[in-house]
Design a protein around this motif. Structure first.
Motif, mmCIF file in Angstrom:
data_model
loop_
_atom_site.group_PDB
_atom_site.id
_atom_site.type_symbol
_atom_site.label_atom_id
_atom_site.label_comp_id
_atom_site.label_asym_id
_atom_site.label_seq_id
_atom_site.Cartn_x
_atom_site.Cartn_y
_atom_site.Cartn_z
ATOM 1 N N ALA A 128 0.830 -1.205 0.000
ATOM 2 C CA ALA A 128 0.000 0.000 0.000
ATOM 3 C C ALA A 128 0.865 1.257 0.000
ATOM 4 O O ALA A 128 0.557 2.249 -0.683
ATOM 5 N N LEU A 129 1.953 1.223 0.769
ATOM 6 C CA LEU A 129 2.850 2.382 0.825
ATOM 7 C C LEU A 129 3.499 2.613 -0.534
ATOM 8 O O LEU A 129 3.573 3.747 -1.020
ATOM 9 N N LEU A 130 3.944 1.543 -1.178
ATOM 10 C CA LEU A 130 4.589 1.685 -2.487
ATOM 11 C C LEU A 130 3.619 2.223 -3.532
ATOM 12 O O LEU A 130 3.994 3.048 -4.372
ATOM 13 N N ARG A 131 2.374 1.778 -3.497
ATOM 14 C CA ARG A 131 1.392 2.268 -4.466
ATOM 15 C C ARG A 131 1.114 3.756 -4.259
ATOM 16 O O ARG A 131 1.021 4.528 -5.206
ATOM 17 N N ARG A 132 0.990 4.166 -3.012
ATOM 18 C CA ARG A 132 0.730 5.577 -2.731
ATOM 19 C C ARG A 132 1.962 6.429 -3.068
ATOM 20 O O ARG A 132 1.828 7.557 -3.549
ATOM 21 N N ALA A 133 3.148 5.910 -2.790
ATOM 22 C CA ALA A 133 4.368 6.643 -3.113
ATOM 23 C C ALA A 133 4.495 6.834 -4.623
ATOM 24 O O ALA A 133 4.846 7.924 -5.109
ATOM 25 N N ALA A 134 4.215 5.785 -5.384
ATOM 26 C CA ALA A 134 4.302 5.877 -6.845
ATOM 27 C C ALA A 134 3.305 6.902 -7.385
ATOM 28 O O ALA A 134 3.628 7.687 -8.287
#
Length: 288
Positions: A256-262
């Motif tokens: 979830a963090l990686l998706r939001r960061a991207a």
């Protein structure tokens, strides 16, 4: 009040037992299992509470507490069909952030009231719950005042939070870095603080930066201070799941963090490295 509890693990089992002991009617949604829950806790004492059980929600309740792990959410929702909910509130206590919108697509959006819980519990045997942390704090979003009052009577520390996204990030920005790095290191937080401090601090900063892109101000220094004070023996449920060979919540937290960061165009290299390593051990990351 009448409650249904979906997910009678460490958190769900404890909440079910506390509410039942307090005089509320509780039905635990599962196929089979004990009708009694025994709790061992320095804070709440050692006690046994009786609950009802049912494979699916059929009779009306005031609220459903959703305490399954993110990896079992979709399967668990089969036990609470929308047609059976009526006016019941849906109170999810899952780790992460993305589950709230998912539930609001499945049920009436106004019925879903997000909540978080900070607690360390373990189901050590069917119907046996160990509560091992001195803290037991629940935050619940707007419209959850009545549920909050009943949870408060049980002895839990309960707060109403008007900003539900800030509430979710307040937990996510602390829990997820701890969970990811203790699982990656296969060690408790004390050992992580001694051996992986640089990575730990970087994770906390990266989560805070993505929270800011979501419109939530998170102070990484305060979160690091909290982590510094945590008992050195503290382990996380993700770490225990990995050790037991169970599916972990890597996607709900790290993914979830990686998706939001991207989406926000933010670089999070330490989170990315650790999530990729963990995904090789348990490939459950959804890149969509």
């Amino acid at each position: 009040m009448s409650f249904a509890v979906l997910g009678p693990g460490g958190v769900g089992g404890l909440l079910a037992a506390l509410l039942s002991r307090g005089g509320d009617r509780v039905v635990v949604l599962h196929d089979s299992g004990p009708r009694e829950i025994h709790v061992e806790s320095e804070r709440f004492g050692d006690f046994t509470a009786e609950v009802d059980t049912a494979p699916r929600l059929a009779a009306p309740v005031d609220a459903v507490l959703v305490t399954v792990k993110a990896t079992h959410l979709d399967d668990g929702l089969d036990r609470m069909p929308a047609a059976a909910l009526g006016d019941a509130l849906v109170i999810p206590f899952l780790n992460g952030i993305e589950h709230v919108e998912h539930l609001r697509r499945m049920y009436s959006a106004s019925s879903v009231v997000p909540a978080t819980i900070r607690i360390e519990t373990t189901k050590v045997a069917p119907g046996v719950i160990h509560h091992t942390s001195p803290f037991a704090m629940v935050d619940i979003g707007p419209r959850g005042e009545r549920v909050a009052a009943h949870l408060r009577v049980t002895g839990l520390d309960v707060r109403i939070k008007e900003d539900e996204m800030a509430m979710l990030w307040d937990k996510m920005a602390v829990l997820a870095p701890i969970a990811l790095i203790t699982t990656h290191e296969r060690a408790n937080i004390g050992e992580v603080r001694a051996r992986r401090r640089e990575d730990l601090e970087a994770l906390v900063r990266e989560f805070a930066s993505v929270a800011a892109a979501d419109g939530v101000a998170v102070d990484p220094l305060l979160n690091l201070a909290f982590i510094e004070k945590a008992p050195g023996t503290m382990e996380t449920s993700m770490q225990r799941d990995q050790a037991a060979g169970r599916q972990t919540e890597i996607d709900a937290l790290g993914g979830a963090l990686l998706r939001r960061a991207a989406k926000a165009g933010i670089q999070v290299p330490v989170t990315e490295r650790i999530v990729e390593d963990l995904a090789k051990r348990s490939p459950t990351i959804n890149s969509a």
